[in-house]
Scaffold this active site. Structure first.
Site, PDB file in Angstrom:
ATOM      1  N   GLN A  19     -15.723  -0.541 -40.287  1.00 56.30           N
ATOM      2  CA  GLN A  19     -16.779  -0.956 -41.221  1.00 56.30           C
ATOM      3  C   GLN A  19     -17.221   0.207 -42.114  1.00 56.30           C
ATOM      4  O   GLN A  19     -18.001   0.001 -43.040  1.00 56.30           O
ATOM      5  CB  GLN A  19     -17.985  -1.500 -40.433  1.00 56.30           C
ATOM      6  CG  GLN A  19     -18.697  -0.469 -39.565  1.00 56.30           C
ATOM      7  CD  GLN A  19     -19.788  -1.085 -38.724  1.00 56.30           C
ATOM      8  OE1 GLN A  19     -19.531  -1.698 -37.689  1.00 56.30           O
ATOM      9  NE2 GLN A  19     -21.038  -0.932 -39.192  1.00 56.30           N
ATOM     10  N   ASN A 182     -14.692  -3.397 -31.153  1.00 53.31           N
ATOM     11  CA  ASN A 182     -15.714  -2.861 -32.057  1.00 53.31           C
ATOM     12  C   ASN A 182     -15.140  -2.786 -33.470  1.00 53.31           C
ATOM     13  O   ASN A 182     -13.961  -3.109 -33.687  1.00 53.31           O
ATOM     14  CB  ASN A 182     -16.144  -1.470 -31.569  1.00 53.31           C
ATOM     15  CG  ASN A 182     -17.504  -1.082 -32.080  1.00 53.31           C
ATOM     16  OD1 ASN A 182     -18.071  -1.738 -32.934  1.00 53.31           O
ATOM     17  ND2 ASN A 182     -18.044  -0.003 -31.545  1.00 53.31           N
TER      18      ASN A 182
END
Lengths: 214, 84
Positions: A19, A182
């Site tokens: 991200q 994740n």
């Protein structure tokens, strides 16, 4: 329940993504669950657009944060079709929502569920087997320093703040654990994954769990 | 606080990064010291976030919001049976 199960073994989980400096974990987790749900249904496994969710999902704040529930609600209410990541690539910042023609190919959802499984992690494991990888929200403050092993301390269920995907579990050892994907790149943790103790709601992993139906 | 300053000021000074790194090393030592003999327990150490203070890390990476989810009960199974 099997002693060990991981949807990655079925080749229905996409690669770990990063991200970067965007607070869009909520979008990565929801998109990841949709990718897997379609792969479980027999569609080719492919990366779908996280940027589309960041730019277009109402009641969310893009890279400034958002809610998995609001994102699922937006997907379900609007029946927006997620396009491929290659058509709407991630750029780690907010942007204007790009619209695609109805005739454009994409992936919508038929529904979702959102439940608190605390004190019922075995039922949560059954839901994982039934629906595919689950979206979860955990308190990840201590994950800043995590290198590997099973997280069983220093991780309360007090204030959930980070969205992840639960792809499986492993009960073969003395400490059963959830296998958690994740969105901080594959160099973080165990090849981009974390192992979180199963059974006592460590990190609050069972508090905010959603499943996607396609 | 530091996280707000981080969000606003952009690039960080070398001193700030060094201070955050030192704090991280102390935190790792503390986290790893409590349950050293427990097998397969988590290990904490240097990674891509070691140059951030915890508040800065949280300000950027921990941005998921929550709302109350209904407690799971058997209705999930009935919900499934109603799916087309």
């Amino acid at each position: 329940l099997p002693l060990r199960f991981d949807w990655r073994d079925k080749h229905v989980v996409t690669q770990v993504r990063n991200q970067q400096m965007c607070g869009g974990c909520w979008a990565f987790s929801v998109v990841g669950a949709v990718e897997s749900a379609y792969a479980i249904k027999g569609k080719p496994l492919e990366d779908l657009s996280v940027q589309q969710v960041i730019d277009c999902s109402y009641n969310n704040y893009g890279c400034n944060g958002g809610s998995t529930l609001n994102a699922l609600n937006w997907l379900n209410k609007t029946q927006v079709k997620l396009v491929r990541d290659s058509e709407y690539p991630f750029k780690a910042q907010n942007g204007l929502c790009l619209y695609f023609a109805d005739t454009h190919s994409g992936f919508s959802i038929k529904g979702y569920s959102a439940h608190d499984f605390s004190d019922q992690e075995d039922e949560m494991a059954k839901a994982l087997l039934t629906f595919g990888p689950l979206v979860g929200i955990v308190d990840a403050v201590s994950w800043q320093d995590y290198l590997g092993g099973i997280i069983q301390h220093h991780c309360s269920s007090g204030e959930a703040n980070h969205a992840i995907i639960i792809t499986g579990f492993d009960k073969t050892g003395s400490t059963p654990y959830w296998i958690v994907r994740n969105s901080w790149g594959s160099s973080w943790g165990v090849d981009g994954y974390a192992h979180v103790k199963m059974g006592d709601n460590t990190c609050g992993i069972a508090d905010f769990v959603s499943a996607v139906f396609v | 606080g530091r996280s707000a300053a981080f969000a606003r000021t952009g690039p960080r000074s070398r001193e700030q990064q060094a201070a955050a790194f030192r704090e991280s090393l102390n935190r790792h030592r503390y986290l790893n010291s409590l349950f050293p003999s427990e097998n397969s327990t988590a290990v904490y150490g240097i990674n891509q976030f070691s140059y951030l203070f915890p508040e800065e890390f949280k300000a950027v990476y921990l941005k998921s919001e929550t709302s109350r989810f209904p407690k799971y009960s058997a209705d999930l199974q009935t919900f499934i049976s109603k799916l087309p």
